[in-house]
Scaffold this motif. Structure first.
Motif, PDB file in Angstrom:
ATOM      1  N   GLU A  29       0.842  -1.194   0.000  1.00  0.00           N
ATOM      2  CA  GLU A  29       0.000   0.000   0.000  1.00  0.00           C
ATOM      3  C   GLU A  29       0.877   1.244   0.000  1.00  0.00           C
ATOM      4  O   GLU A  29       2.027   1.210   0.438  1.00  0.00           O
ATOM      5  N   PHE A  30       0.323   2.326  -0.492  1.00  0.00           N
ATOM      6  CA  PHE A  30       0.980   3.628  -0.479  1.00  0.00           C
ATOM      7  C   PHE A  30       0.055   4.533   0.314  1.00  0.00           C
ATOM      8  O   PHE A  30      -1.081   4.765  -0.088  1.00  0.00           O
ATOM      9  N   VAL A  31       0.520   5.023   1.472  1.00  0.00           N
ATOM     10  CA  VAL A  31      -0.347   5.739   2.392  1.00  0.00           C
ATOM     11  C   VAL A  31       0.171   7.158   2.615  1.00  0.00           C
ATOM     12  O   VAL A  31       1.372   7.360   2.819  1.00  0.00           O
ATOM     13  N   LEU A  32      -0.741   8.104   2.577  1.00  0.00           N
ATOM     14  CA  LEU A  32      -0.445   9.503   2.857  1.00  0.00           C
ATOM     15  C   LEU A  32      -0.881   9.785   4.292  1.00  0.00           C
ATOM     16  O   LEU A  32      -2.021   9.494   4.664  1.00  0.00           O
ATOM     17  N   TYR A  33       0.048  10.311   5.096  1.00  0.00           N
ATOM     18  CA  TYR A  33      -0.231  10.609   6.497  1.00  0.00           C
ATOM     19  C   TYR A  33       0.005  12.083   6.802  1.00  0.00           C
ATOM     20  O   TYR A  33       0.900  12.701   6.232  1.00  0.00           O
ATOM     21  N   ARG A  34      -0.770  12.604   7.748  1.00  0.00           N
ATOM     22  CA  ARG A  34      -0.513  13.924   8.323  1.00  0.00           C
ATOM     23  C   ARG A  34       0.245  13.681   9.627  1.00  0.00           C
ATOM     24  O   ARG A  34      -0.165  12.891  10.458  1.00  0.00           O
ATOM     25  N   VAL A  35       1.365  14.385   9.777  1.00  0.00           N
ATOM     26  CA  VAL A  35       2.223  14.238  10.946  1.00  0.00           C
ATOM     27  C   VAL A  35       1.866  15.296  11.989  1.00  0.00           C
ATOM     28  O   VAL A  35       1.731  16.472  11.667  1.00  0.00           O
ATOM     29  N   SER A  36       1.732  14.851  13.214  1.00  0.00           N
ATOM     30  CA  SER A  36       1.551  15.754  14.343  1.00  0.00           C
ATOM     31  C   SER A  36       2.678  15.446  15.318  1.00  0.00           C
ATOM     32  O   SER A  36       2.834  14.304  15.754  1.00  0.00           O
ATOM     33  N   GLN A  37       3.475  16.473  15.619  1.00  0.00           N
ATOM     34  CA  GLN A  37       4.589  16.275  16.544  1.00  0.00           C
ATOM     35  C   GLN A  37       4.783  17.525  17.398  1.00  0.00           C
ATOM     36  O   GLN A  37       5.598  18.375  17.072  1.00  0.00           O
ATOM     37  N   PRO A  38       4.030  17.619  18.477  1.00  0.00           N
ATOM     38  CA  PRO A  38       4.234  18.759  19.360  1.00  0.00           C
ATOM     39  C   PRO A  38       5.604  18.641  20.040  1.00  0.00           C
ATOM     40  O   PRO A  38       5.960  17.590  20.540  1.00  0.00           O
ATOM     41  N   GLY A  39       6.380  19.689  19.984  1.00  0.00           N
ATOM     42  CA  GLY A  39       7.713  19.657  20.563  1.00  0.00           C
ATOM     43  C   GLY A  39       8.700  18.963  19.645  1.00  0.00           C
ATOM     44  O   GLY A  39       8.446  18.757  18.456  1.00  0.00           O
ATOM     45  N   THR A  40       9.819  18.554  20.201  1.00  0.00           N
ATOM     46  CA  THR A  40      10.884  17.954  19.388  1.00  0.00           C
ATOM     47  C   THR A  40      11.050  16.459  19.609  1.00  0.00           C
ATOM     48  O   THR A  40      11.788  15.810  18.891  1.00  0.00           O
ATOM     49  N   VAL A  85      -3.520   4.278  -1.396  1.00  0.00           N
ATOM     50  CA  VAL A  85      -3.652   3.545  -2.650  1.00  0.00           C
ATOM     51  C   VAL A  85      -3.275   2.108  -2.342  1.00  0.00           C
ATOM     52  O   VAL A  85      -2.185   1.840  -1.829  1.00  0.00           O
ATOM     53  N   THR A  86      -4.177   1.186  -2.627  1.00  0.00           N
ATOM     54  CA  THR A  86      -3.913  -0.229  -2.420  1.00  0.00           C
ATOM     55  C   THR A  86      -3.499  -0.845  -3.749  1.00  0.00           C
ATOM     56  O   THR A  86      -4.131  -0.601  -4.769  1.00  0.00           O
ATOM     57  N   LEU A 102      -1.324   1.426 -14.811  1.00  0.00           N
ATOM     58  CA  LEU A 102      -1.087   2.848 -15.019  1.00  0.00           C
ATOM     59  C   LEU A 102      -1.947   3.680 -14.070  1.00  0.00           C
ATOM     60  O   LEU A 102      -1.470   4.675 -13.516  1.00  0.00           O
ATOM     61  N   GLU A 103      -3.170   3.246 -13.823  1.00  0.00           N
ATOM     62  CA  GLU A 103      -4.047   3.957 -12.894  1.00  0.00           C
ATOM     63  C   GLU A 103      -3.479   3.915 -11.474  1.00  0.00           C
ATOM     64  O   GLU A 103      -3.557   4.902 -10.736  1.00  0.00           O
ATOM     65  N   THR A 104      -2.895   2.781 -11.088  1.00  0.00           N
ATOM     66  CA  THR A 104      -2.298   2.661  -9.762  1.00  0.00           C
ATOM     67  C   THR A 104      -1.134   3.625  -9.612  1.00  0.00           C
ATOM     68  O   THR A 104      -1.036   4.352  -8.618  1.00  0.00           O
ATOM     69  N   VAL A 105      -0.253   3.669 -10.601  1.00  0.00           N
ATOM     70  CA  VAL A 105       0.897   4.572 -10.534  1.00  0.00           C
ATOM     71  C   VAL A 105       0.431   6.024 -10.536  1.00  0.00           C
ATOM     72  O   VAL A 105       0.964   6.859  -9.802  1.00  0.00           O
ATOM     73  N   ARG A 106      -0.580   6.336 -11.322  1.00  0.00           N
ATOM     74  CA  ARG A 106      -1.113   7.708 -11.334  1.00  0.00           C
ATOM     75  C   ARG A 106      -1.712   8.092  -9.982  1.00  0.00           C
ATOM     76  O   ARG A 106      -1.575   9.224  -9.525  1.00  0.00           O
ATOM     77  N   ALA A 107      -2.376   7.147  -9.334  1.00  0.00           N
ATOM     78  CA  ALA A 107      -2.956   7.419  -8.014  1.00  0.00           C
ATOM     79  C   ALA A 107      -1.858   7.651  -6.976  1.00  0.00           C
ATOM     80  O   ALA A 107      -1.968   8.556  -6.138  1.00  0.00           O
ATOM     81  N   VAL A 108      -0.788   6.865  -7.045  1.00  0.00           N
ATOM     82  CA  VAL A 108       0.360   7.057  -6.154  1.00  0.00           C
ATOM     83  C   VAL A 108       0.984   8.426  -6.417  1.00  0.00           C
ATOM     84  O   VAL A 108       1.312   9.171  -5.493  1.00  0.00           O
ATOM     85  N   ARG A 109       1.123   8.776  -7.680  1.00  0.00           N
ATOM     86  CA  ARG A 109       1.710  10.069  -8.044  1.00  0.00           C
ATOM     87  C   ARG A 109       0.854  11.225  -7.513  1.00  0.00           C
ATOM     88  O   ARG A 109       1.370  12.231  -7.041  1.00  0.00           O
ATOM     89  N   ALA A 110      -0.460  11.075  -7.572  1.00  0.00           N
ATOM     90  CA  ALA A 110      -1.355  12.125  -7.075  1.00  0.00           C
ATOM     91  C   ALA A 110      -1.175  12.336  -5.575  1.00  0.00           C
ATOM     92  O   ALA A 110      -1.148  13.483  -5.103  1.00  0.00           O
ATOM     93  N   LEU A 111      -1.019  11.243  -4.810  1.00  0.00           N
ATOM     94  CA  LEU A 111      -0.778  11.396  -3.376  1.00  0.00           C
ATOM     95  C   LEU A 111       0.599  11.994  -3.120  1.00  0.00           C
ATOM     96  O   LEU A 111       0.764  12.814  -2.215  1.00  0.00           O
ATOM     97  N   VAL A 164       3.528  13.110   5.042  1.00  0.00           N
ATOM     98  CA  VAL A 164       4.545  12.156   4.639  1.00  0.00           C
ATOM     99  C   VAL A 164       3.845  11.036   3.898  1.00  0.00           C
ATOM    100  O   VAL A 164       2.623  10.850   4.033  1.00  0.00           O
ATOM    101  N   VAL A 165       4.589  10.294   3.100  1.00  0.00           N
ATOM    102  CA  VAL A 165       4.036   9.111   2.446  1.00  0.00           C
ATOM    103  C   VAL A 165       4.831   7.895   2.906  1.00  0.00           C
ATOM    104  O   VAL A 165       6.013   7.993   3.223  1.00  0.00           O
ATOM    105  N   ARG A 166       4.149   6.795   2.946  1.00  0.00           N
ATOM    106  CA  ARG A 166       4.796   5.556   3.389  1.00  0.00           C
ATOM    107  C   ARG A 166       4.376   4.434   2.457  1.00  0.00           C
ATOM    108  O   ARG A 166       3.196   4.222   2.201  1.00  0.00           O
ATOM    109  N   PHE A 167       5.390   3.724   1.945  1.00  0.00           N
ATOM    110  CA  PHE A 167       5.145   2.481   1.252  1.00  0.00           C
ATOM    111  C   PHE A 167       5.061   1.428   2.346  1.00  0.00           C
ATOM    112  O   PHE A 167       5.984   1.272   3.139  1.00  0.00           O
ATOM    113  N   VAL A 168       3.940   0.725   2.414  1.00  0.00           N
ATOM    114  CA  VAL A 168       3.719  -0.284   3.438  1.00  0.00           C
ATOM    115  C   VAL A 168       3.808  -1.649   2.773  1.00  0.00           C
ATOM    116  O   VAL A 168       2.982  -1.995   1.925  1.00  0.00           O
TER     117      VAL A 168
END
Length: 112
Positions: A2-13, A26-27, A86-95, A106-110
């Motif tokens: 899977e190719f996953v788009l995440y929002r990162v939350s990191q209060p502080g360091t 994208v699966t 091609l649709e899968t690669v395009r969907a990954v590219r869009a993310l 961030v994106v993660r290949f799972v």
């Protein structure tokens, strides 16, 4: 895989306080991404894609998206050999494009 788009939350360091919230995914139902990542090892000019292992997770930041998008564009024609490839690669590219535009993503290949 899977190719996953995440929002990162990191209060502080502290990385211990880092959390990820899934934004989109994208699966790879047809095995296109796994096939592409196994075949890119013979290609020049795709160092980021060569780092992807279909059996492990790998995370990329928004700062790395410009290069990743260029590499996806380079290998996309090969994905046309697969049904839905091609649709899968395009969907990954869009993310990846969304990640490029927002440094809090961030994106993660799972891997499997």
């Amino acid at each position: 895989m899977e190719f996953v788009l995440y929002r990162v939350s990191q209060p502080g360091t502290s990385r211990r306080r880092r959390s990820l919230r899934e934004v989109a995914m994208v699966t790879d139902d047809h095995g296109v991404l796994a096939w592409l990542f196994q075949t890119v090892h013979d290609r020049p000019g795709v160092p980021m894609l060569k780092r992807v292992d279909p059996y492990r997770d790998l995370e990329f930041t928004s700062a790395e998206m410009e290069q990743l998008i260029a590499e996806l564009d380079q290998v996309a024609p090969s994905a046309d050999e697969f049904k839905g490839g091609l649709e899968t690669v395009r969907a990954v590219r869009a993310l990846a494009q969304r990640c490029l535009e927002d440094p809090e993503l961030v994106v993660r290949f799972v891997g499997d």
